[in-house]
Design a protein around this motif. Structure first.
Motif, PDB file in Angstrom:
ATOM      1  N   GLY A 157       0.790  -1.227   0.000  1.00 16.60           N
ATOM      2  CA  GLY A 157       0.000   0.000   0.000  1.00 16.60           C
ATOM      3  C   GLY A 157       0.822   1.277   0.000  1.00 16.60           C
ATOM      4  O   GLY A 157       0.268   2.370  -0.135  1.00 16.60           O
ATOM      5  N   TYR A 158       2.126   1.170   0.167  1.00 17.64           N
ATOM      6  CA  TYR A 158       2.974   2.368   0.092  1.00 17.64           C
ATOM      7  C   TYR A 158       3.031   2.842  -1.351  1.00 17.64           C
ATOM      8  O   TYR A 158       2.948   2.037  -2.279  1.00 17.64           O
ATOM      9  N   VAL A 159       3.169   4.161  -1.522  1.00 14.84           N
ATOM     10  CA  VAL A 159       3.215   4.762  -2.852  1.00 14.84           C
ATOM     11  C   VAL A 159       4.562   5.452  -3.047  1.00 14.84           C
ATOM     12  O   VAL A 159       5.345   5.600  -2.114  1.00 14.84           O
ATOM     13  N   VAL A 160       4.786   5.897  -4.266  1.00 12.14           N
ATOM     14  CA  VAL A 160       6.070   6.452  -4.670  1.00 12.14           C
ATOM     15  C   VAL A 160       5.993   7.975  -4.720  1.00 12.14           C
ATOM     16  O   VAL A 160       5.024   8.541  -5.234  1.00 12.14           O
ATOM     17  N   HIS A 161       7.016   8.621  -4.209  1.00 11.03           N
ATOM     18  CA  HIS A 161       7.145  10.070  -4.337  1.00 11.03           C
ATOM     19  C   HIS A 161       7.200  10.420  -5.821  1.00 11.03           C
ATOM     20  O   HIS A 161       7.836   9.711  -6.578  1.00 11.03           O
TER      21      HIS A 161
ATOM     22  N   ARG B  15      14.647  -7.397   2.607  1.00 11.95           N
ATOM     23  CA  ARG B  15      14.818  -8.336   1.491  1.00 11.95           C
ATOM     24  C   ARG B  15      13.847  -9.503   1.600  1.00 11.95           C
ATOM     25  O   ARG B  15      13.582 -10.180   0.629  1.00 11.95           O
ATOM     26  N   SER B  16      13.305  -9.724   2.807  1.00 14.98           N
ATOM     27  CA  SER B  16      12.313 -10.784   2.991  1.00 14.98           C
ATOM     28  C   SER B  16      10.892 -10.242   2.797  1.00 14.98           C
ATOM     29  O   SER B  16       9.929 -10.886   3.170  1.00 14.98           O
ATOM     30  N   HIS B  17      10.785  -9.049   2.207  1.00 17.42           N
ATOM     31  CA  HIS B  17       9.510  -8.422   1.816  1.00 17.42           C
ATOM     32  C   HIS B  17       8.657  -8.023   3.013  1.00 17.42           C
ATOM     33  O   HIS B  17       7.430  -7.984   2.905  1.00 17.42           O
ATOM     34  N   GLU B  18       9.280  -7.740   4.135  1.00 19.29           N
ATOM     35  CA  GLU B  18       8.550  -7.168   5.258  1.00 19.29           C
ATOM     36  C   GLU B  18       8.644  -5.656   5.160  1.00 19.29           C
ATOM     37  O   GLU B  18       9.717  -5.105   4.919  1.00 19.29           O
ATOM     38  N   TRP B  19       7.522  -4.994   5.335  1.00 19.46           N
ATOM     39  CA  TRP B  19       7.450  -3.540   5.316  1.00 19.46           C
ATOM     40  C   TRP B  19       7.071  -3.084   6.717  1.00 19.46           C
ATOM     41  O   TRP B  19       6.124  -3.605   7.306  1.00 19.46           O
ATOM     42  N   TRP B  20       7.788  -2.094   7.249  1.00 18.81           N
ATOM     43  CA  TRP B  20       7.442  -1.547   8.559  1.00 18.81           C
ATOM     44  C   TRP B  20       8.000  -0.136   8.693  1.00 18.81           C
ATOM     45  O   TRP B  20       8.843   0.277   7.910  1.00 18.81           O
ATOM     46  N   GLU B  21       7.502   0.585   9.697  1.00 23.97           N
ATOM     47  CA  GLU B  21       7.887   1.984   9.891  1.00 23.97           C
ATOM     48  C   GLU B  21       8.566   2.194  11.232  1.00 23.97           C
ATOM     49  O   GLU B  21       8.276   1.508  12.206  1.00 23.97           O
ATOM     50  N   PHE B  22       9.443   3.186  11.239  1.00 24.53           N
ATOM     51  CA  PHE B  22      10.127   3.647  12.444  1.00 24.53           C
ATOM     52  C   PHE B  22       9.956   5.158  12.482  1.00 24.53           C
ATOM     53  O   PHE B  22      10.262   5.844  11.505  1.00 24.53           O
ATOM     54  N   SER B  23       9.511   5.691  13.588  1.00 19.51           N
ATOM     55  CA  SER B  23       9.140   7.108  13.626  1.00 19.51           C
ATOM     56  C   SER B  23      10.249   8.057  14.064  1.00 19.51           C
ATOM     57  O   SER B  23      10.023   9.256  14.132  1.00 19.51           O
TER      58      SER B  23
END
Length: 178
Positions: free
Chosen positions: A93-97, A134-142
């Protein structure tokens, strides 16, 4: 937001490579080409250091004075790759600048992990770091780019999808001088 001195404390071998004066990166040119200002912690890092690598795992590409267009060109190439992933519905669901809330790449591992900012507000210091492992995990750090680097080195942040056996307690630094 952590500062460059915090990273230098976490990566003890880094400070010997710091420029004695600001390197003179033209951030106005970079901002004009990208359409946004970069976060202040990253600008501080780029004014103090050329591109460097930590423990043969993590590379932090930084702009060289007079070669800002090349730096932004590298970002645009990475955005093309990300756009392909987005079109293949592989970005969670992330998009590109420059799409609203889009991602901008700022670092990478030598193992295929990519680290982005998510342009979440008008204030770049509020942008979270987004990890695509590289294992296709997406996550955020604030906490921002420098806080993210410090957390990876000192082990204070979770490494979802990132290798656990990298960035030891006394990481080695390799600087790329051009």
């Amino acid at each position: 937001m952590l500062r460059i001195s915090d990273l230098e404390r976490a990566v003890r071998g880094l400070s010997v490579h710091r420029a004695s004066a600001p390197r003179g990166v033209n951030f106005k040119e970079i901002s004009a080409l990208l359409g946004v200002n970069l976060p202040s912690d990253f600008r501080e890092l780029a004014d103090g250091y050329p591109t460097f690598e930590i423990d043969g795992f993590l590379r932090i590409p930084l702009p060289n004075p007079g070669r800002e267009r090349d730096f932004v060109g590298g970002i645009f190439r990475e955005l093309e790759v990300l756009r392909d992933l987005e079109e293949a519905e592989m970005t969670e669901g992330y998009v590109v600048h420059p799409d609203p809330g889009g991602l901008i790449p700022w670092s990478e591992s030598l193992s295929g992990d990519v680290f982005y900012w998510r342009v979440s507000s008008m204030n770049p210091d509020d942008w979270p770091v987004v990890v695509n492992s590289r294992s296709h995990e997406w996550w955020e750090f604030s906490g921002g780019a420098v806080a993210f680097l410090v957390g990876l080195v000192d082990g204070s942040i979770e490494r979802k999808g990132l290798p656990a056996n990298v960035l030891g307690s006394d990481p080695k630094v390799r600087v790329y001088v051009t």
